[in-house]
Motif scaffolding. Structure first.
Motif, PDB file in Angstrom:
ATOM      1  N   MET A   1     -22.189 -60.485  -1.310  1.00 29.82           N
ATOM      2  CA  MET A   1     -22.043 -61.662  -0.488  1.00 29.82           C
ATOM      3  C   MET A   1     -23.100 -62.680  -0.921  1.00 29.82           C
ATOM      4  SD  MET A   1     -21.389 -60.284   3.320  1.00 29.82           S
ATOM      5  CE  MET A   1     -19.790 -60.944   3.696  1.00 29.82           C
ATOM      6  N   ASN A   2     -22.699 -63.895  -0.938  1.00 31.06           N
ATOM      7  CA  ASN A   2     -23.632 -64.957  -1.276  1.00 31.06           C
ATOM      8  C   ASN A   2     -23.718 -65.932  -0.119  1.00 31.06           C
ATOM      9  OD1 ASN A   2     -24.204 -64.090  -3.935  1.00 31.06           O
ATOM     10  ND2 ASN A   2     -22.238 -64.882  -4.597  1.00 31.06           N
ATOM     11  N   CYS A   3     -24.912 -66.429   0.135  1.00 29.28           N
ATOM     12  CA  CYS A   3     -25.085 -67.445   1.159  1.00 29.28           C
ATOM     13  C   CYS A   3     -26.252 -68.343   0.754  1.00 29.28           C
ATOM     14  CB  CYS A   3     -25.293 -66.843   2.538  1.00 29.28           C
ATOM     15  SG  CYS A   3     -26.699 -65.744   2.664  1.00 29.28           S
ATOM     16  N   GLN A   4     -26.213 -69.560   1.234  1.00 30.78           N
ATOM     17  CA  GLN A   4     -27.235 -70.540   0.890  1.00 30.78           C
ATOM     18  C   GLN A   4     -28.585 -70.194   1.514  1.00 30.78           C
ATOM     19  OE1 GLN A   4     -26.542 -72.877  -1.297  1.00 30.78           O
ATOM     20  NE2 GLN A   4     -28.581 -73.755  -1.264  1.00 30.78           N
ATOM     21  N   ASN A   5     -28.556 -69.734   2.762  1.00 30.93           N
ATOM     22  CA  ASN A   5     -29.779 -69.437   3.504  1.00 30.93           C
ATOM     23  C   ASN A   5     -29.770 -67.976   3.947  1.00 30.93           C
ATOM     24  OD1 ASN A   5     -30.614 -72.306   3.654  1.00 30.93           O
ATOM     25  ND2 ASN A   5     -28.782 -72.468   4.896  1.00 30.93           N
ATOM     26  N   LEU A   6     -30.921 -67.350   3.918  1.00 33.90           N
ATOM     27  CA  LEU A   6     -31.035 -65.968   4.344  1.00 33.90           C
ATOM     28  C   LEU A   6     -32.211 -65.854   5.312  1.00 33.90           C
ATOM     29  CD1 LEU A   6     -29.831 -63.144   3.966  1.00 33.90           C
ATOM     30  CD2 LEU A   6     -31.465 -62.795   2.112  1.00 33.90           C
ATOM     31  N   VAL A   7     -31.933 -65.303   6.508  1.00 31.11           N
ATOM     32  CA  VAL A   7     -32.940 -65.166   7.549  1.00 31.11           C
ATOM     33  C   VAL A   7     -33.106 -63.683   7.862  1.00 31.11           C
ATOM     34  CG1 VAL A   7     -33.510 -65.739   9.938  1.00 31.11           C
ATOM     35  CG2 VAL A   7     -32.281 -67.412   8.518  1.00 31.11           C
ATOM     36  N   PHE A   8     -34.348 -63.232   7.912  1.00 30.67           N
ATOM     37  CA  PHE A   8     -34.654 -61.847   8.250  1.00 30.67           C
ATOM     38  C   PHE A   8     -35.104 -61.802   9.704  1.00 30.67           C
ATOM     39  CE2 PHE A   8     -34.799 -61.818   3.734  1.00 30.67           C
ATOM     40  CZ  PHE A   8     -34.553 -60.514   3.328  1.00 30.67           C
ATOM     41  N   SER A   9     -34.438 -60.989  10.505  1.00 33.81           N
ATOM     42  CA  SER A   9     -34.847 -60.842  11.905  1.00 33.81           C
ATOM     43  C   SER A   9     -36.199 -60.134  11.965  1.00 33.81           C
ATOM     44  CB  SER A   9     -33.809 -60.043  12.692  1.00 33.81           C
ATOM     45  OG  SER A   9     -33.840 -58.678  12.316  1.00 33.81           O
ATOM     46  N   ARG A  10     -36.878 -60.293  13.080  1.00 33.32           N
ATOM     47  CA  ARG A  10     -38.148 -59.602  13.284  1.00 33.32           C
ATOM     48  C   ARG A  10     -37.933 -58.089  13.180  1.00 33.32           C
ATOM     49  NH1 ARG A  10     -41.833 -60.543  18.461  1.00 33.32           N
ATOM     50  NH2 ARG A  10     -42.460 -62.341  17.228  1.00 33.32           N
ATOM     51  N   HIS A  11     -36.845 -57.624  13.800  1.00 37.87           N
ATOM     52  CA  HIS A  11     -36.523 -56.195  13.749  1.00 37.87           C
ATOM     53  C   HIS A  11     -36.353 -55.737  12.299  1.00 37.87           C
ATOM     54  CE1 HIS A  11     -34.734 -52.340  14.825  1.00 37.87           C
ATOM     55  NE2 HIS A  11     -33.772 -52.607  13.965  1.00 37.87           N
ATOM     56  N   ALA A  12     -35.623 -56.520  11.509  1.00 37.91           N
ATOM     57  CA  ALA A  12     -35.402 -56.149  10.109  1.00 37.91           C
ATOM     58  C   ALA A  12     -36.726 -56.044   9.364  1.00 37.91           C
ATOM     59  CB  ALA A  12     -34.484 -57.158   9.431  1.00 37.91           C
ATOM     60  N   ILE A  13     -37.599 -57.003   9.553  1.00 35.09           N
ATOM     61  CA  ILE A  13     -38.881 -56.997   8.856  1.00 35.09           C
ATOM     62  C   ILE A  13     -39.702 -55.774   9.258  1.00 35.09           C
ATOM     63  CG2 ILE A  13     -41.087 -58.212   8.635  1.00 35.09           C
ATOM     64  CD1 ILE A  13     -39.406 -60.830   8.892  1.00 35.09           C
ATOM     65  N   GLN A  14     -39.728 -55.471  10.539  1.00 37.15           N
ATOM     66  CA  GLN A  14     -40.475 -54.299  11.011  1.00 37.15           C
ATOM     67  C   GLN A  14     -39.913 -53.011  10.415  1.00 37.15           C
ATOM     68  OE1 GLN A  14     -39.980 -54.913  15.221  1.00 37.15           O
ATOM     69  NE2 GLN A  14     -41.967 -55.912  15.418  1.00 37.15           N
ATOM     70  N   GLN A  15     -38.588 -52.882  10.459  1.00 36.31           N
ATOM     71  CA  GLN A  15     -37.964 -51.659   9.950  1.00 36.31           C
ATOM     72  C   GLN A  15     -38.111 -51.538   8.433  1.00 36.31           C
ATOM     73  OE1 GLN A  15     -36.892 -49.144  11.927  1.00 36.31           O
ATOM     74  NE2 GLN A  15     -37.818 -50.469  13.465  1.00 36.31           N
ATOM     75  N   MET A  16     -37.998 -52.648   7.733  1.00 32.74           N
ATOM     76  CA  MET A  16     -38.181 -52.625   6.287  1.00 32.74           C
ATOM     77  C   MET A  16     -39.593 -52.166   5.939  1.00 32.74           C
ATOM     78  SD  MET A  16     -36.148 -56.158   5.474  1.00 32.74           S
ATOM     79  CE  MET A  16     -36.980 -56.452   3.924  1.00 32.74           C
ATOM     80  N   PHE A  17     -40.580 -52.654   6.688  1.00 32.21           N
ATOM     81  CA  PHE A  17     -41.967 -52.248   6.457  1.00 32.21           C
ATOM     82  C   PHE A  17     -42.130 -50.745   6.695  1.00 32.21           C
ATOM     83  CE2 PHE A  17     -46.248 -51.402   8.053  1.00 32.21           C
ATOM     84  CZ  PHE A  17     -47.010 -51.832   6.975  1.00 32.21           C
ATOM     85  N   LEU A  18     -41.614 -50.269   7.832  1.00 35.57           N
ATOM     86  CA  LEU A  18     -41.738 -48.850   8.168  1.00 35.57           C
ATOM     87  C   LEU A  18     -41.016 -47.961   7.160  1.00 35.57           C
ATOM     88  CD1 LEU A  18     -41.234 -48.978  12.043  1.00 35.57           C
ATOM     89  CD2 LEU A  18     -43.349 -48.452  10.803  1.00 35.57           C
ATOM     90  N   ARG A  19     -39.899 -48.441   6.657  1.00 37.50           N
ATOM     91  CA  ARG A  19     -39.061 -47.648   5.748  1.00 37.50           C
ATOM     92  C   ARG A  19     -39.360 -47.920   4.274  1.00 37.50           C
ATOM     93  NH1 ARG A  19     -34.080 -49.162   9.730  1.00 37.50           N
ATOM     94  NH2 ARG A  19     -34.487 -47.524  11.253  1.00 37.50           N
ATOM     95  N   GLN A  20     -40.324 -48.769   4.021  1.00 36.35           N
ATOM     96  CA  GLN A  20     -40.743 -49.118   2.667  1.00 36.35           C
ATOM     97  C   GLN A  20     -39.580 -49.652   1.826  1.00 36.35           C
ATOM     98  OE1 GLN A  20     -42.910 -45.755   1.091  1.00 36.35           O
ATOM     99  NE2 GLN A  20     -44.474 -45.916   2.670  1.00 36.35           N
ATOM    100  N   ILE A  21     -38.831 -50.574   2.428  1.00 42.36           N
ATOM    101  CA  ILE A  21     -37.732 -51.251   1.736  1.00 42.36           C
ATOM    102  C   ILE A  21     -38.171 -52.700   1.536  1.00 42.36           C
ATOM    103  CG2 ILE A  21     -35.327 -51.980   1.870  1.00 42.36           C
ATOM    104  CD1 ILE A  21     -34.851 -49.573   3.753  1.00 42.36           C
ATOM    105  N   SER A  22     -38.134 -53.170   0.307  1.00 40.71           N
ATOM    106  CA  SER A  22     -38.625 -54.514   0.012  1.00 40.71           C
ATOM    107  C   SER A  22     -37.562 -55.583   0.275  1.00 40.71           C
ATOM    108  CB  SER A  22     -39.076 -54.607  -1.450  1.00 40.71           C
ATOM    109  OG  SER A  22     -37.947 -54.603  -2.310  1.00 40.71           O
ATOM    110  N   LYS A  23     -38.039 -56.799   0.414  1.00 40.88           N
ATOM    111  CA  LYS A  23     -37.145 -57.949   0.579  1.00 40.88           C
ATOM    112  C   LYS A  23     -36.224 -58.076  -0.634  1.00 40.88           C
ATOM    113  CE  LYS A  23     -37.331 -62.924   1.415  1.00 40.88           C
ATOM    114  NZ  LYS A  23     -38.204 -64.092   1.596  1.00 40.88           N
ATOM    115  N   GLN A  24     -36.758 -57.850  -1.822  1.00 39.40           N
ATOM    116  CA  GLN A  24     -35.964 -57.941  -3.049  1.00 39.40           C
ATOM    117  C   GLN A  24     -34.846 -56.892  -3.058  1.00 39.40           C
ATOM    118  OE1 GLN A  24     -39.376 -57.929  -3.003  1.00 39.40           O
ATOM    119  NE2 GLN A  24     -39.585 -60.117  -3.388  1.00 39.40           N
TER     120      GLN A  24
END
Length: 93
Positions: A1-24
């Motif tokens: 999927m492609n989109c012009q803008n991408l927003v990360f929810s607070r929940h997503a950022i927290q879970q990504m940090f805990l699960r060691q999943i990068s933004k990339q």
């Protein structure tokens, strides 16, 4: 999927940090992954569960898309539990 803008929810950022999943990694899953579930009636926007394998590891991203504003929202990202998924992490048990 492609989109012009991408927003990360607070929940997503927290879970990504805990699960060691990068933004990339999340961006890669969204760009190249396979949509394995669609919820067109979700509000405020349709949502999708996207799967991709990054360095051999499965990653699921819950993604919501606002077509009018061409904006995607990352709701969460996680490494699926093999005890809860079948068909190479594509179907829930």
């Amino acid at each position: 999927m492609n989109c012009q803008n991408l927003v990360f929810s607070r929940h997503a950022i927290q879970q990504m940090f805990l699960r060691q999943i990068s933004k990339q990694e999340v961006i890669r899953v969204i760009a190249y992954g396979e949509v394995i579930e669609e919820k067109p009636d979700d509000t405020p926007f349709p949502s999708y569960l996207i799967l991709d394998f990054v360095d051999g590891q499965p990653i699921h991203v819950v993604f919501s898309y606002d077509e009018v504003n061409d904006t995607g929202y990352v709701v969460t990202a996680y490494i699926p539990n093999p005890n809860l998924w079948t068909d190479n992490f594509r179907k829930r048990k």
